[in-house]
Write a protein that holds these residues in place. Structure first.
Motif, mmCIF file in Angstrom:
data_model
loop_
_atom_site.group_PDB
_atom_site.id
_atom_site.type_symbol
_atom_site.label_atom_id
_atom_site.label_comp_id
_atom_site.label_asym_id
_atom_site.label_seq_id
_atom_site.Cartn_x
_atom_site.Cartn_y
_atom_site.Cartn_z
ATOM 1 N N ALA A 133 -1.800 -28.100 -15.914
ATOM 2 C CA ALA A 133 -1.839 -27.284 -14.710
ATOM 3 C C ALA A 133 -1.256 -28.050 -13.525
ATOM 4 C CB ALA A 133 -3.264 -26.853 -14.410
ATOM 5 N N ALA A 134 -1.428 -29.369 -13.498
ATOM 6 C CA ALA A 134 -0.909 -30.157 -12.388
ATOM 7 C C ALA A 134 0.617 -30.232 -12.442
ATOM 8 C CB ALA A 134 -1.499 -31.565 -12.419
ATOM 9 N N ASN A 135 1.219 -30.125 -13.649
ATOM 10 C CA ASN A 135 2.667 -30.204 -13.787
ATOM 11 C C ASN A 135 3.366 -28.868 -13.567
ATOM 12 O OD1 ASN A 135 2.694 -32.908 -14.289
ATOM 13 N ND2 ASN A 135 2.557 -32.672 -16.523
ATOM 14 N N GLU A 136 2.621 -27.811 -13.365
ATOM 15 C CA GLU A 136 3.234 -26.512 -13.133
ATOM 16 C C GLU A 136 4.064 -26.574 -11.863
ATOM 17 O OE1 GLU A 136 0.549 -23.270 -13.121
ATOM 18 O OE2 GLU A 136 -0.209 -23.685 -15.110
ATOM 19 N N PRO A 137 5.259 -26.032 -11.913
ATOM 20 C CA PRO A 137 6.101 -26.088 -10.717
ATOM 21 C C PRO A 137 5.547 -25.196 -9.612
ATOM 22 C CG PRO A 137 7.160 -24.767 -12.429
ATOM 23 C CD PRO A 137 5.917 -25.362 -13.030
ATOM 24 N N THR A 138 5.604 -25.732 -8.450
ATOM 25 C CA THR A 138 5.197 -24.930 -7.303
ATOM 26 C C THR A 138 6.413 -24.155 -6.849
ATOM 27 O OG1 THR A 138 5.749 -26.734 -5.821
ATOM 28 C CG2 THR A 138 3.462 -26.612 -6.601
ATOM 29 N N GLU A 139 6.249 -23.258 -5.939
ATOM 30 C CA GLU A 139 7.377 -22.472 -5.447
ATOM 31 C C GLU A 139 8.358 -23.406 -4.754
ATOM 32 O OE1 GLU A 139 6.744 -18.892 -3.351
ATOM 33 O OE2 GLU A 139 4.932 -18.431 -4.465
ATOM 34 N N PRO A 140 9.658 -23.262 -5.049
ATOM 35 C CA PRO A 140 10.637 -24.154 -4.429
ATOM 36 C C PRO A 140 10.722 -23.906 -2.921
ATOM 37 C CG PRO A 140 11.748 -22.420 -5.654
ATOM 38 C CD PRO A 140 10.284 -22.286 -5.929
ATOM 39 N N LEU A 141 10.979 -25.004 -2.227
ATOM 40 C CA LEU A 141 11.130 -24.893 -0.788
ATOM 41 C C LEU A 141 12.482 -24.269 -0.484
ATOM 42 C CD1 LEU A 141 9.829 -28.425 0.207
ATOM 43 C CD2 LEU A 141 8.587 -26.266 0.356
ATOM 44 N N PRO A 142 12.551 -23.429 0.518
ATOM 45 C CA PRO A 142 13.847 -22.821 0.841
ATOM 46 C C PRO A 142 14.805 -23.874 1.395
ATOM 47 C CG PRO A 142 12.216 -22.230 2.486
ATOM 48 C CD PRO A 142 11.484 -22.967 1.401
ATOM 49 N N LEU A 143 16.077 -23.754 1.003
ATOM 50 C CA LEU A 143 17.094 -24.691 1.478
ATOM 51 C C LEU A 143 17.517 -24.321 2.896
ATOM 52 C CD1 LEU A 143 19.584 -25.121 -1.485
ATOM 53 C CD2 LEU A 143 18.180 -26.876 -0.456
ATOM 54 N N PRO A 144 17.646 -25.315 3.744
ATOM 55 C CA PRO A 144 18.193 -25.008 5.060
ATOM 56 C C PRO A 144 19.677 -24.660 4.946
ATOM 57 C CG PRO A 144 17.672 -27.341 4.880
ATOM 58 C CD PRO A 144 17.225 -26.676 3.617
#
Length: 162
Positions: A23-34
């Motif tokens: 569960a800790a390795n699950e990807p979080t939502e990617p940050l939007p690129l500037p």
């Protein structure tokens, strides 16, 4: 009852040890690129240069043109002789123009190659070039390569057979 408590403890221990790292390795939502930015494979920003310039700086040598030579009277006489129309027989034998056909283009190149090799040789030690050139010239006339080019039937009829 103690067996049941031991089973629950075992299940909870299993959940803590094996499931929580997944569960800790699950990807979080990617940050939007500037805007106007790029990231490398590790997520680090890549610097994009502001000025647009080429990395390759190349200049060619200036073109040297041959000096123009005024045509003499001899050249004009030759060109006036060539300006008259060739007869059909002369046009078929001539290699001034080559019909737009792959066989004719190949045949023209092969005849040029044979002529060059014959010119270079002082003694015709093998002699196959002269014989082949003669056969290729007759093939050239038969396939009408000096004019419109071969018909569909001309290929097998005119082909050089050894």
């Amino acid at each position: 009852m103690s067996a049941m408590i031991n089973t629950l403890r075992l299940i909870s221990l299993f959940a803590v040890v094996f499931i929580s790292p997944i569960a800790a390795n699950e990807p979080t939502e990617p940050l939007p690129l500037p805007a106007n930015s790029a990231l490398d494979s590790d997520g680090n920003p890549i610097v994009i240069p502001k000025d647009h310039s080429s990395a390759l700086h190349y200049t060619s040598e200036p073109i040297r043109q041959k000096p123009t030579i005024k045509p003499s009277q001899k050249n004009t006489k030759k060109s006036s002789k060539k300006s008259h129309r060739l007869s059909r027989k002369q046009q078929l034998a001539s290699r001034q123009s080559v019909a737009d056909n792959p066989s004719c283009r190949w045949l023209n190149q092969r005849m040029t190659q044979l002529e060059k090799s014959l010119k270079k040789q002082r003694s015709h030690q093998f002699g196959y070039q002269a014989e082949e050139l003669k056969a290729r010239k007759s093939e050239w006339v038969c396939m009408k390569c000096g004019a419109e080019g071969p018909n569909q039937n001309d290929h097998h009829k005119c082909q050089y057979k050894r």
